[in-house]
Write a protein that holds these residues in place. Sequence first.
Motif, short mmCIF file in Angstrom:
data_model
loop_
_atom_site.label_atom_id
_atom_site.label_comp_id
_atom_site.label_asym_id
_atom_site.label_seq_id
_atom_site.Cartn_x
_atom_site.Cartn_y
_atom_site.Cartn_z
N CYS A 135 11.64 -0.36 2.36
CA CYS A 135 11.22 0.90 2.97
C CYS A 135 10.30 0.60 4.14
N LEU A 136 10.60 1.18 5.29
CA LEU A 136 9.73 1.12 6.47
C LEU A 136 9.16 2.51 6.68
N GLU A 137 7.84 2.60 6.71
CA GLU A 137 7.23 3.94 6.82
C GLU A 137 5.86 3.84 7.49
N PHE A 138 5.49 4.92 8.16
CA PHE A 138 4.11 5.03 8.64
C PHE A 138 3.17 5.01 7.44
N SER A 139 1.97 4.47 7.64
CA SER A 139 1.05 4.36 6.53
C SER A 139 -0.37 4.67 6.99
N THR A 140 -1.34 4.09 6.32
CA THR A 140 -2.74 4.35 6.61
C THR A 140 -3.34 3.18 7.38
N VAL A 141 -3.79 3.44 8.59
CA VAL A 141 -4.35 2.39 9.44
C VAL A 141 -5.67 1.92 8.86
N GLU A 142 -5.79 0.60 8.68
CA GLU A 142 -7.01 0.04 8.10
C GLU A 142 -7.90 -0.66 9.13
N TRP A 143 -7.43 -0.83 10.35
CA TRP A 143 -8.26 -1.38 11.40
C TRP A 143 -9.15 -0.27 11.95
N THR A 202 18.03 0.70 1.86
CA THR A 202 17.01 0.75 2.90
C THR A 202 16.70 2.20 3.25
N ILE A 203 15.46 2.44 3.63
CA ILE A 203 15.06 3.75 4.10
C ILE A 203 13.93 3.55 5.11
N VAL A 227 2.18 1.05 10.38
CA VAL A 227 3.43 1.14 9.61
C VAL A 227 3.39 0.04 8.57
N ALA A 228 4.26 0.12 7.58
CA ALA A 228 4.30 -0.89 6.53
C ALA A 228 5.71 -1.03 6.01
N ILE A 229 6.04 -2.25 5.60
CA ILE A 229 7.32 -2.54 4.94
C ILE A 229 7.03 -2.74 3.46
N HIS A 230 7.58 -1.88 2.63
CA HIS A 230 7.48 -2.03 1.18
C HIS A 230 8.80 -2.56 0.64
N SER A 231 8.73 -3.36 -0.41
CA SER A 231 9.95 -3.90 -0.98
C SER A 231 9.82 -4.09 -2.48
N GLY A 232 10.95 -4.18 -3.12
CA GLY A 232 10.99 -4.42 -4.56
C GLY A 232 12.40 -4.84 -4.97
N TRP A 233 12.51 -5.38 -6.17
CA TRP A 233 13.79 -5.89 -6.66
C TRP A 233 14.15 -5.22 -7.99
N LYS A 234 15.45 -5.08 -8.21
CA LYS A 234 15.95 -4.59 -9.49
C LYS A 234 16.46 -5.78 -10.29
#
Length: 243
Positions: free
Chosen positions: A160-168, A130-131, A235-242
Amino acid sequence: MTETVSFGYEQVSPEEKTARVGGVFSNVARKYDIMNDAMSGGMHRLWKDKFVRRVKPQAGEDILDMAGGTGDIAFRMEKSGAQVTVSDINEDMLEVGMGRALKRGIDTLIWSPQNAETLTFPDKHFDAYTIAFGIRNVTDIPTALKEAHRVLRFGGRFFCLEFSTVEWPGLAQAYDVYSERLVPKLGKAIAGDEDSYRYLVESIRRFPDMQNFKRMIGEAGFVQTKVEPIMGGLVAIHSGWKV
């Protein structure tokens, strides 16, 4: 890596960025959590709660919380019974986190100074990585993502939790004004450091948008990559699997 990388709106050498980011977080470490509350109106607590619910830590798992600094994510995850290692490149941030853990009577966490680009852990060591609000400050993000992939076991998950680009549209304009004009002033008033918080705002502007960051996670070797926008991409939560 390229010859220069972004430090906010500036282009600097990779070595200079690493050093300057270190200085920023050493400067803000003692007031970091207070500033998070002030800047987000306490919303960061809800975002982090949601993030940990998505991670679903389980008893017996080994989890690496990278850029874990003051312990906010680790404190939430250790309740599950998982073995959580908190790592950060900045030892001042880790010191604050260890102090907070002591006050809470939490003694199950492992605290390990680490550079996300050159982790010292062996291959296939963790069940989850996690980051939160840390990846945009890494000098070489693709290398850090590959390191995350390396230290995960097969079936391991990346979040990953991170600030992102607001689309509203309405929120985007309001947030631009707030972050550019008010956040540095809050930094000056609360933490006595306007410049560090100006950099943190600029670093959000320079971070890849949600779809581009999702692509980068896939390029590091992760599959089933997803992105979950919160508040229109604030903000956005990104995820992925190995696998």
